[in-house]
Design a protein around this motif. Sequence first.
Motif, PDB file in Angstrom:
ATOM      1  N   UNK A  61       0.810  -1.239   0.000  1.00 33.23           N
ATOM      2  CA  UNK A  61       0.000   0.000   0.000  1.00 33.23           C
ATOM      3  C   UNK A  61       0.835   1.278   0.000  1.00 33.23           C
ATOM      4  N   UNK A  62       2.157   1.165  -0.234  1.00 30.98           N
ATOM      5  CA  UNK A  62       2.946   2.402  -0.368  1.00 30.98           C
ATOM      6  C   UNK A  62       2.336   3.271  -1.467  1.00 30.98           C
ATOM      7  N   UNK A  63       2.287   4.558  -1.274  1.00 32.35           N
ATOM      8  CA  UNK A  63       1.869   5.474  -2.347  1.00 32.35           C
ATOM      9  C   UNK A  63       3.007   5.548  -3.348  1.00 32.35           C
ATOM     10  N   UNK A 411      -2.289  19.988   0.275  1.00 32.79           N
ATOM     11  CA  UNK A 411      -1.419  19.015  -0.404  1.00 32.79           C
ATOM     12  C   UNK A 411      -0.699  18.211   0.666  1.00 32.79           C
ATOM     13  N   UNK A 412      -0.813  16.890   0.602  1.00 33.29           N
ATOM     14  CA  UNK A 412      -0.142  16.028   1.586  1.00 33.29           C
ATOM     15  C   UNK A 412       0.899  15.164   0.875  1.00 33.29           C
ATOM     16  N   UNK A 413       2.125  15.204   1.405  1.00 32.46           N
ATOM     17  CA  UNK A 413       3.221  14.389   0.863  1.00 32.46           C
ATOM     18  C   UNK A 413       3.424  13.238   1.832  1.00 32.46           C
ATOM     19  N   UNK A 414       3.173  12.029   1.427  1.00 28.51           N
ATOM     20  CA  UNK A 414       3.103  10.886   2.358  1.00 28.51           C
ATOM     21  C   UNK A 414       3.624   9.594   1.748  1.00 28.51           C
ATOM     22  N   UNK A 415       3.962   8.666   2.634  1.00 30.96           N
ATOM     23  CA  UNK A 415       4.337   7.315   2.200  1.00 30.96           C
ATOM     24  C   UNK A 415       3.103   6.420   2.074  1.00 30.96           C
ATOM     25  N   UNK A 431       9.400   9.258  -0.396  1.00 35.39           N
ATOM     26  CA  UNK A 431      10.390   8.199  -0.189  1.00 35.39           C
ATOM     27  C   UNK A 431      10.421   7.765   1.274  1.00 35.39           C
ATOM     28  N   UNK A 432      10.972   6.562   1.510  1.00 37.53           N
ATOM     29  CA  UNK A 432      11.312   6.104   2.862  1.00 37.53           C
ATOM     30  C   UNK A 432      12.786   6.422   3.107  1.00 37.53           C
ATOM     31  N   UNK A 433      13.224   6.266   4.353  1.00 33.38           N
ATOM     32  CA  UNK A 433      14.589   6.720   4.686  1.00 33.38           C
ATOM     33  C   UNK A 433      15.683   6.006   3.898  1.00 33.38           C
ATOM     34  N   UNK A 456      16.693   2.385  -4.796  1.00 31.89           N
ATOM     35  CA  UNK A 456      15.852   3.284  -5.595  1.00 31.89           C
ATOM     36  C   UNK A 456      14.430   3.248  -5.027  1.00 31.89           C
ATOM     37  N   UNK A 457      13.757   4.399  -5.023  1.00 32.35           N
ATOM     38  CA  UNK A 457      12.385   4.406  -4.514  1.00 32.35           C
ATOM     39  C   UNK A 457      11.432   3.688  -5.457  1.00 32.35           C
ATOM     40  N   UNK A 458      10.323   3.182  -4.940  1.00 28.67           N
ATOM     41  CA  UNK A 458       9.344   2.541  -5.816  1.00 28.67           C
ATOM     42  C   UNK A 458       8.573   3.602  -6.616  1.00 28.67           C
ATOM     43  N   UNK A 459       8.125   3.238  -7.769  1.00 27.70           N
ATOM     44  CA  UNK A 459       7.262   4.115  -8.576  1.00 27.70           C
ATOM     45  C   UNK A 459       7.841   5.501  -8.726  1.00 27.70           C
ATOM     46  N   UNK A 460       7.008   6.491  -8.444  1.00 31.79           N
ATOM     47  CA  UNK A 460       7.410   7.888  -8.643  1.00 31.79           C
ATOM     48  C   UNK A 460       7.607   8.618  -7.316  1.00 31.79           C
ATOM     49  N   UNK A 461       8.040   7.914  -6.268  1.00 26.72           N
ATOM     50  CA  UNK A 461       8.239   8.579  -4.971  1.00 26.72           C
ATOM     51  C   UNK A 461       9.383   9.575  -5.049  1.00 26.72           C
TER      52      UNK A 461
END
Length: 688
Positions: A61-63, A411-415, A431-433, A456-461
Amino acid sequence: MQNNYQSSVCPHDCPSACALEIERLDEHTIGKVRGAKENSYTLGVICSKVSRYADRVHHPQRLTQPLKRTGPKGSGVFEPISWDQALDEVADKFLQIADEYGPESIWPYYYAGTMGQLQRDGINRLRHAMGYSRQKNTICTGLAYPGWMAGTGALWGTDPREITESDLIVIWGCNAVATQINVMTHSAIARHQRKAKLVVIDPYRTQTAEKADIHLMPRPGTDGALACAVMHVLFHENLADLAYLHKYTDEPNAFKEHLRDKSPEWAEAITGIDAAEIRAFATLYGQTKRSFIRLGLGFSRSRNGAHNVHAVSCLPAVTGAWQYRGGGALLSTSGSFHLNKKLIEGLDRLDANTRILDMSRIGPILCGDPKDIDDGILVKGMLIQNTNPMVVAPDSSKVHQGMSREDLFVCVHEQFMTETAKMADIVLPATCFVEHNDIYQSYGQTHLQFGPKIIQPPGECHSNHQLINALAKRLGAEHPGFDMTEEEIIDNCLKLSGYPPLTELRDARWLDCSLPFDKAHFIDGFAWPDKKFRFRPDWSALGLNGGVIPDFPDHWPVIDQSSDKTPFRLITPPARNFLNSSFTETPKSVERERQPRAKIHTDDARRIGLVQNEMIILGNKRGEIRIAAEIIPGIAQGTIVVEGIWPGSAFPEGKGINHLTSADTPAPSGGAVFHDTAVWVKVDGSAT
Ligand SMILES: Nc1nc2c(c(=O)[nH]1)N[C@H]1C(S)=C(S)[C@@H](COP(=O)(O)OP(=O)(O)OC[C@H]3O[C@@H](n4cnc5c(=O)[nH]c(N)nc54)[C@H](O)[C@@H]3O)O[C@H]1N2
Ligand SMILES: Nc1nc2c(c(=O)[nH]1)N[C@H]1C(S)=C(S)[C@@H](COP(=O)(O)OP(=O)(O)OC[C@H]3O[C@@H](n4cnc5c(=O)[nH]c(N)nc54)[C@H](O)[C@@H]3O)O[C@H]1N2
Ligand code: SF4
Ligand SMILES: [Mo]
């Protein structure tokens, strides 16, 4: 370290800031996460939730893409859009709002979802460059820090690694097993090697209290009375160090006189702790030179919290425990670091005339409460990073009402799709740390550490730094920090601060910033001009409302007292397997915490005809929630404990615990009173 492991740091808002080693399986995947054995604070021990971190990084469920809301606010109905389109929409909207209502109608809102100095605080660079509203960061340390500063004058204390040299460890208002596991590691060494005693002071039998030799259970919000009675015994049983008091403290004679009638019997009536138990603890404390108090933030979250923290901080000044290795006290190590954040936060662009909004008052502020918005400028736009106020901020009904305003653009920037993200007009994936670079200091230990991008981050994080810089460009904001890469700005920040450059920190893994013994233990004097510890602080200098605080430690009865209508007192401390609202999305953590539960004393349950697991309603004038009862013997009578900041969706009516907590502003300078709530309990009848 094996070469498939990389050095990192836990980014979460936890005093431990554990040094980590992270297994890199490939360019996109992490494997095991473990503690760094070589780090003298972490000693290889980390909590289980972070050892399972791959579950969070690679959560289905990561964004992973920007989203635009197409359904009503809060419906969770969004459609994917491109980053360019998302950034254009946010920038256009912010420009338009600032044009129409002034830049202060925009409130960049953040907290410590990551403790990384760049990814957490970079939002302030955008704020200052654009003249947006400033934020007063009160939600966590607003009460505790002034409480500690009041006496000592500085935000440091005994190095926590000295716990291993202590003979008596007092963990006061802190559930270290859950919230700072390394305090337990170091305590275990002292207990094993020197037969040190462990005392825990907490209104219920936490997992930390279960490990203690002595557990004192005060009613919530009565620590001032307990500390006074302990000091009464110290003075009157000749356990005070008079030579130390006369050299190092402000008014020892007047203070002793003030304590004359604050006997253990007086405190028993207030705290509910047996006078004999108070006397026994005071005697043990007074007879042990190497006594160390770890003050938690937990007991500060009351209307009298700052006053109570100061009262506890007086103990080692009475016995002179500060003079010895393993002696003294610690609330926070934050003052050991001297990072210059000018570049990261754009402090050179800060305009001291812009208004400051108190983050704990987000509900009343968004609802336009004139107490908060005396200039009449309503908040019309928000960028939210690193925090989940729909769930974690006090007085949820007001927060929800404010966030639902149709004229508020968010606007919310979230994982993850948190309840806050659900309220947004635009949601951006973060992104995550392990997917970005940052440096970390700590409020519970003394290492400055670097956490590199490992995969590398998933998708477009995108990282917070990337978002802030990209938005700045579209808004026309100017600052050198907007043109720097993560590594460049970190390197520059280190150099500005007089620390070694990034290449050196990276190689060294961490830099120990601990203070010399004489400074940490205030042997050179306390951090006031006269170098004396203050039993009688200048509270007015510590906040606008400071003047209402009694000058000497006492029981200050301004708490939300129980009454006929609301006979119970609710506290809402952290859950072991969550970190604030984080990890409420990982199945293992949820499995371990099971469901929200209200702990209540066996006798209280019997009195109101309550059986195990029965559903109850907790309520007060702010609202009601339904929750399962957990009847236990190990809790102060009249107290209810609900652990964890569960999402609203974990409760039958969708209403979480902060529907009951208050957004009142405590003295001297604000904060959140999460553990100071009188409630009624109604037996609902249905079992879970
Ligand atoms: N009832 C009650 N309420 C409380 C408390 C309590 O004890 N009782 N404790 C209070 C305290 S002390 C605190 S500090 C607050 C904390 O409350 P929050 O600030 O909400 O804390 P977190 O859950 O740690 O983090 C919030 C969000 O940050 C996101 N995040 C993490 N890293 C990043 C990143 O790099 N970029 C972006 N954009 N997002 C990121 C996470 O996904 C998470 O959803 O809660 C307070 N609320
Ligand atoms: N597992 C886990 N770890 C966490 C967090 C989490 O949510 N989960 N949150 C993180 C954050 S943001 C923070 S700020 C820290 C906070 O960590 P701590 O400093 O440990 O403070 P809390 O955990 O908020 O509260 C600790 C204890 O205070 C007790 N307490 C409440 N009221 C009183 C009182 O009036 N008197 C006394 N003596 N005790 C009282 C509670 O029962 C609880 O056991 O933990 C961090 N670490
Ligand atoms: S959450 Fe706290 S105890 Fe767990 S790894 Fe992170 S810093 Fe360490
Ligand atoms: Mo916190």
